[in-house]
Write a protein that holds these residues in place. Structure first.
Motif, PDB file in Angstrom:
ATOM      1  N   ASN A   1       0.871  -1.172   0.000  1.00  0.00           N
ATOM      2  CA  ASN A   1       0.000   0.000   0.000  1.00  0.00           C
ATOM      3  C   ASN A   1       0.908   1.223   0.000  1.00  0.00           C
ATOM      4  O   ASN A   1       1.451   1.593   1.032  1.00  0.00           O
ATOM      5  N   ASN A   2       1.107   1.828  -1.165  1.00  0.00           N
ATOM      6  CA  ASN A   2       2.064   2.926  -1.270  1.00  0.00           C
ATOM      7  C   ASN A   2       1.719   4.094  -0.372  1.00  0.00           C
ATOM      8  O   ASN A   2       2.589   4.664   0.285  1.00  0.00           O
ATOM      9  N   ARG A   3       0.436   4.478  -0.333  1.00  0.00           N
ATOM     10  CA  ARG A   3       0.055   5.642   0.448  1.00  0.00           C
ATOM     11  C   ARG A   3       0.333   5.402   1.931  1.00  0.00           C
ATOM     12  O   ARG A   3       0.929   6.241   2.610  1.00  0.00           O
ATOM     13  N   GLU A   4      -0.081   4.242   2.437  1.00  0.00           N
ATOM     14  CA  GLU A   4       0.128   3.940   3.853  1.00  0.00           C
ATOM     15  C   GLU A   4       1.615   3.865   4.176  1.00  0.00           C
ATOM     16  O   GLU A   4       2.070   4.387   5.194  1.00  0.00           O
ATOM     17  N   GLN A   5       2.389   3.212   3.320  1.00  0.00           N
ATOM     18  CA  GLN A   5       3.823   3.090   3.552  1.00  0.00           C
ATOM     19  C   GLN A   5       4.491   4.460   3.520  1.00  0.00           C
ATOM     20  O   GLN A   5       5.385   4.751   4.316  1.00  0.00           O
ATOM     21  N   ALA A   6       4.046   5.317   2.596  1.00  0.00           N
ATOM     22  CA  ALA A   6       4.627   6.650   2.488  1.00  0.00           C
ATOM     23  C   ALA A   6       4.368   7.471   3.744  1.00  0.00           C
ATOM     24  O   ALA A   6       5.278   8.120   4.277  1.00  0.00           O
ATOM     25  N   VAL A   7       3.126   7.456   4.229  1.00  0.00           N
ATOM     26  CA  VAL A   7       2.786   8.215   5.437  1.00  0.00           C
ATOM     27  C   VAL A   7       3.591   7.706   6.626  1.00  0.00           C
ATOM     28  O   VAL A   7       4.133   8.490   7.425  1.00  0.00           O
TER      29      VAL A   7
END
Length: 684
Positions: free
Chosen positions: A168-174
């Motif tokens: 999950n790119n968004r979750e990992q980024a945050v």
């Protein structure tokens, strides 16, 4: 696009006459049990949790989320244990079936619940609140359950992290940006792929609870002044002291500016920009709040921003999608250019009055006020409120410059098309090697309703919509537009909720000519406008003569599973399923609802194991309503369903406009038990 800020001729001392110059007055009673009993009256412009006729009760513990590591695991286990405990589930059930609502308190430093219930249910809630705060975490079935659930979840996350295609790119980024700003793993570290992480011993969890969750950190907040009986009941709790919390309030933040993380490409790219913000003890936090509101107004729906109050400082995030032909660097450059213009002294485009109103609206939210009250930080709130109220244009520009000058870190992933993968398998010698299904874990302990007061709930009004001569549907409500079927693209100033049945756009004010222009190619019977009562005026006349979309052949029939006449029965079923979810200890883990964007069906969001259990409940639902006990259960659910019926009135109006705009949907209290049982047999 360029934006500027100015007072637009308004007085710098008076953003809006309807706003008080200070937060509401609260009263705090420190009980001998060490629990802080707080009266926080309702505030102007707060969310629906403060609806008239309901008493809001928030309660829980204040224990800061520790940095990443063993203590964070212990903290998470204790929180899960508290939310799965019988008193917590009992409070949720009382609110659910007593004509009210409940929410989990969403803040890392607070662990608790918020309910809104009719006055006659307050005594039943307070009794369970006292049990919640008085319970002792011990080694037993409930802790075993929580640790097993945590083990399952951590194993699943580890496997997903090891699979590049499942990330999950968004979750990992945050997570990576936050860790880089407040401590933890480096922003460049890859996700850990630990399939079976080792959990602490049960005794360590018990010790952590005793050290961090004493009654000296417990709080109970009432929207109405609590009576002497409430004080007496909460004072009967055994006093427990917690270990001191070490505070780090240094504003010096040694962050390497420009740290970046590049994640794998996805069909839709994304960008997350993070910067560190100070504690609420400093005026810089309130300055950041004003700048954040300005960013939201300047960049509109192009970005989402988020941050929350914190004793020790936190993280401000700016997030935005990235779509081809753009790439993250291009989007970041445009965002930065627009933000720099917030310092400009050029002509007017955004009013500082509106920005300050928005900032005060944030501070007036019930959950924000509760945080300051629970953390015993009311004086910093009062000082910060005055800071926002009296902020001048020069001070705003200075705050914007300070915000832009902060060190920040960035995580991004570029947009790209996924290459299709073709797998060829022989079906000649198929052998089912899938493991036997494992039932979803259900929290132990029987949840009783206890002293739930039986009381008549207000009569509900049937759902109806008005269809204008043009074919456009009109309904009363806060500004919104539903477009059936595929949307027309972005609507200026609107926030979309998209589903297979259509798109619901919500607006901060009445939609203007630019919105109507963007809808000019949409056929009238695909549109449902929600406008505040008495404010439609000239807009109503425009909609009555709508002639757009002459070549639009899109179907307006809703995504269909349940007939219009059975929607009230679907509401009752939803409330029954909510009860099962609460009793199982899955609140916050499972979503159940009726959404117009999804069509006329029961929308359920759950992991695979819980989804399978929910399907089994639905298949056997009719058994729960057999005999005399079933009739009693149906009557209670029917009464409780009225509140949810009103909550989703907008969704029901949309579905009605697609089916029979001249008809109506009756409230659940008009559904007889035989028809409900027939509905279950037909659909489940």
């Amino acid at each position: 696009m360029v934006f500027w800020v100015s007072h637009a001729g308004a007085s710098p001392q008076a953003p809006a006459t309807e706003w008080p110059p200070a937060p509401p007055e609260i009263s705090v009673e420190a009980l001998p049990s060490l629990v802080r009993l707080i009266h926080l009256p309702p505030v102007l412009r707060t969310p629906a949790i403060d609806e008239p006729g309901g008493v809001v009760i928030a309660f829980g513990f204040g224990a800061d989320l520790p940095p990443e590591g063993p203590e964070q695991t212990l903290h998470g286990l204790v929180r899960s244990w508290l939310f799965a405990s019988v008193p917590a589930r009992s409070v949720e059930l009382i609110a659910h079936l007593g004509g009210g609502t409940f929410q989990i308190v969403e803040h890392p430093s607070l662990t608790g619940l918020r309910v809104r219930v009719p006055p006659q249910q307050v005594a039943a809630v307070v009794e369970q609140v006292a049990l919640f705060l008085d319970q002792e975490l011990t080694e037993g079935d409930l802790l075993d359950y929580v640790m097993a659930v945590q083990q399952d979840a951590a194993g699943s996350q580890g496997e997903a992290a090891g699979d590049a295609g499942a990330g999950n790119n968004r979750e990992q980024a945050v997570q990576a940006v936050t860790a880089a700003l407040v401590g933890g793993e480096s922003i460049g570290d890859p996700p850990r792929a630990e399939a079976s992480p080792e959990l602490p011993e049960a005794s360590a969890v018990v010790q952590y609870f005793r050290a961090k969750f004493g009654t000296d950190r417990a709080w109970v907040i009432f929207s109405e002044r609590p009576d002497a009986g409430t004080s007496a009941l909460l004072n009967g709790i055994d006093a427990r002291s917690s270990a001191p919390i070490s505070r780090t309030l240094d504003q010096d933040m040694d962050i390497e500016d420009g740290a970046t993380l590049t994640l794998p490409s996805r069909p839709e790219g994304g960008l997350v920009i993070g910067s560190r913000i100070p504690s609420v003890y400093y005026e810089g936090w309130f300055n950041t709040l004003v700048v954040d509101r300005a960013i939201r107004q300047a960049l509109g729906t192009r970005v989402q921003t988020s941050f929350s109050p914190s004793r020790d400082g936190g993280v401000h995030l700016i997030e935005t999608p990235v779509r081809l032909p753009d790439y993250p660097a291009d989007v970041a450059a445009r965002i930065w250019s627009d933000l720099v213009m917030l310092q400009s002294e050029a002509p007017v485009s955004i009013s500082l009055v509106d920005i300050k109103q928005d900032a005060l609206a944030y501070l007036a939210r019930r959950n924000v006020l509760e945080w300051f009250a629970a953390e015993n930080l009311w004086q910093p709130l009062a000082d910060g409120w005055a800071r926002v109220w009296n902020l001048t244009e020069a001070e705003f520009r200075s705050s914007a410059g300070s915000f832009l000058g902060e060190s920040r870190v960035v995580a991004s992933w570029a947009p790209a098309f996924d290459s299709p993968t073709v797998i060829v398998e022989s079906l000649d010698a198929f052998v089912d090697t899938s493991p036997a299904p494992v039932p979803a874990r259900i929290a132990p302990g029987r949840v009783e309703l206890g002293a739930l007061a039986d009381s008549p709930l207000p009569a509900r009004v049937p759902v109806s919509v008005e269809q204008l001569a043009s074919g456009v549907s009109l309904a009363a409500g806060s500004p919104a537009i539903f477009v059936a079927g595929p949307g027309p693209g972005a609507l200026p100033g609107g926030t979309p909720a998209v589903g297979p049945n259509g798109t619901l756009w919500t607006f901060p004010g009445l939609p203007g000519t630019e919105v109507l222009g963007a809808l000019s190619g949409v056929r009238a019977d695909r549109l449902v406008f929600f406008l505040p009562s008495g404010q439609s005026g000239a807009l109503r006349d425009v909609l009555a003569e709508w002639s757009g979309g002459r070549t639009d052949a899109t179907s307006t029939i809703s995504v269909d599973e349940v007939a219009t006449i059975d929607l009230p029965a679907l509401v009752i079923l939803k409330v029954w399923l909510d009860r099962k979810v609460i009793e199982a200890g899955w609140s916050g883990e499972v979503g159940v609802g009726i959404r117009a964007t999804e069509g006329s069906r029961l929308w359920i969001e759950a992991d695979t194991l819980r989804q399978e259990q929910i399907e089994r409940w639905l298949e056997g639902a009719s058994v729960a309503f057999e005999g005399e006990a079933g009739a009693v259960e149906f009557g209670r659910l029917q009464a409780a369903s009225g509140a949810y019926f009103d909550q989703i009135r907008r969704d029901l109006q949309i579905l009605l406009s697609q089916r029979a705009p001249g008809g109506e949907i009756p409230p659940p209290d008009q559904v007889p038990l035989p028809r409900f049982r027939n509905f279950l047999e037909v659909f489940f």
